[in-house]
Design a protein around this motif. Structure first.
Motif, PDB file in Angstrom:
ATOM      1  N   TYR A   1       0.815  -1.219   0.000  1.00 22.49           N
ATOM      2  CA  TYR A   1       0.000   0.000   0.000  1.00 22.49           C
ATOM      3  C   TYR A   1       0.850   1.270   0.000  1.00 22.49           C
ATOM      4  O   TYR A   1       0.568   2.227  -0.731  1.00 22.49           O
ATOM      5  N   ASN A   2       1.887   1.300   0.800  1.00 22.44           N
ATOM      6  CA  ASN A   2       2.698   2.521   0.925  1.00 22.44           C
ATOM      7  C   ASN A   2       3.480   2.846  -0.342  1.00 22.44           C
ATOM      8  O   ASN A   2       3.980   3.968  -0.493  1.00 22.44           O
ATOM      9  N   ASN A   3       3.591   1.881  -1.242  1.00 25.52           N
ATOM     10  CA  ASN A   3       4.336   2.107  -2.483  1.00 25.52           C
ATOM     11  C   ASN A   3       3.433   2.496  -3.653  1.00 25.52           C
ATOM     12  O   ASN A   3       3.929   2.781  -4.750  1.00 25.52           O
TER      13      ASN A   3
END
Length: 282
Positions: free
Chosen positions: A186-188
């Protein structure tokens, strides 16, 4: 220049000279070939046999073909997960799916799935299959369209020789469910990645509703992340295979269920849209 005709797009059949109905695909000739082979296979269930036979006779393109695939044609079978109403395995398929007819070899040209694996989705109690189960499997086949890639590819049906449960043979998603993928990545993700993901889901839901069907169990665990595609799965199979559906039966993952469903009302397209809204929120 006007719209292309089928003749201009796909050419003509080398055998009958009729207009091909798909790339290297003549429905008339291939239906005859497939029909001649009916006597050489059976699922052991008349309803399943008829479903597969009807799909083969009506296939106007290679990806509309479904097959009865003997279980021994799979190897390196590995358990993946347990779902609400069955087990999911991954396996390698010896033959691969039909793509076209080879006139020189007088046999089918076959192609293996891109990642070499398929998913085998076992359905509990499906050895006592009902017509309702056939209706649900038909829904998946009816909606699938290779041009959109928004619904997971369905290759055919097999049967576990130990449990005698029938199994759907589907594309294997190497990244698992969208839930698993987001937990890890998700953070990427960029905003473009997120918008594309939602667009793919919305496209799949549009195809479901356009065919006057309702998913009824749309949630992030029923969406699969492939290498370059995102596809909806579990097309109405979120119920026991031999269970007749009634308006009193309520299925789904609670956070994704519309309030009116929790109040006992019937499922409708709006309930699917509500579920999609929860996915957007995530």
């Amino acid at each position: 220049m006007g719209l292309f005709s089928y003749d201009e797009t796909y050419g003509r059949c080398e055998e009958c000279n009729q207009i091909n109905t798909g790339p290297e695909w003549c429905n008339a000739c291939n239906a005859t070939r497939l029909q001649k082979n009916f006597k050489y296979w059976t699922s052991g269930n008349g309803e399943i046999d008829k479903f597969i036979q009807d799909a083969q006779l009506s296939a106007n393109k290679f990806y509309r073909i479904l097959e009865w695939i003997p279980y021994e044609r799979f190897y390196d079978i590995e358990y993946i997960a347990k779902g609400g109403f069955g087990l999911v395995y991954k396996a390698k398929w010896t033959d691969g799916y039909i793509q076209s007819w080879n006139n020189d070899k007088q046999n089918w040209n076959r192609c293996h799935p891109l990642n070499k694996f398929v998913a085998l989705k076992s359905l509990n109690k499906s050895k006592d299959v009902t017509l309702k189960f056939i209706d649900e499997v038909t829904s998946h086949h009816k909606i699938y369209n290779i041009s959109t890639r928004s619904i997971v590819t369905f290759y055919g049906i097999t049967q576990d020789p130990e449990t005698e449960n029938y199994m759907m043979v589907l594309d294997y998603a190497e990244n698992g469910s969208l839930r698993n993928y987001l937990d890890k990545n998700y953070n990427n993700l960029t905003w473009n990645d997120k918008i594309l993901c939602l667009y793919c889901i919305a496209t799949g839901l549009h195809h479901i509703h356009r065919n006057e069907l309702i998913h009824r169990d749309l949630h992030i665990g029923n969406i699969l992340k492939f290498r370059s595609d995102i596809c909806i799965t579990d097309m109405g199979l979120c119920r026991p295979a031999n269970c007749e559906s009634t308006k009193d039966n309520t299925y789904g993952v609670l956070p994704y269920m519309a309030p009116e469903i929790l109040r006992g009302q019937n499922y409708n397209k709006a309930a699917d849209i509500y579920s999609f809204g929860i996915i957007m929120y995530e």
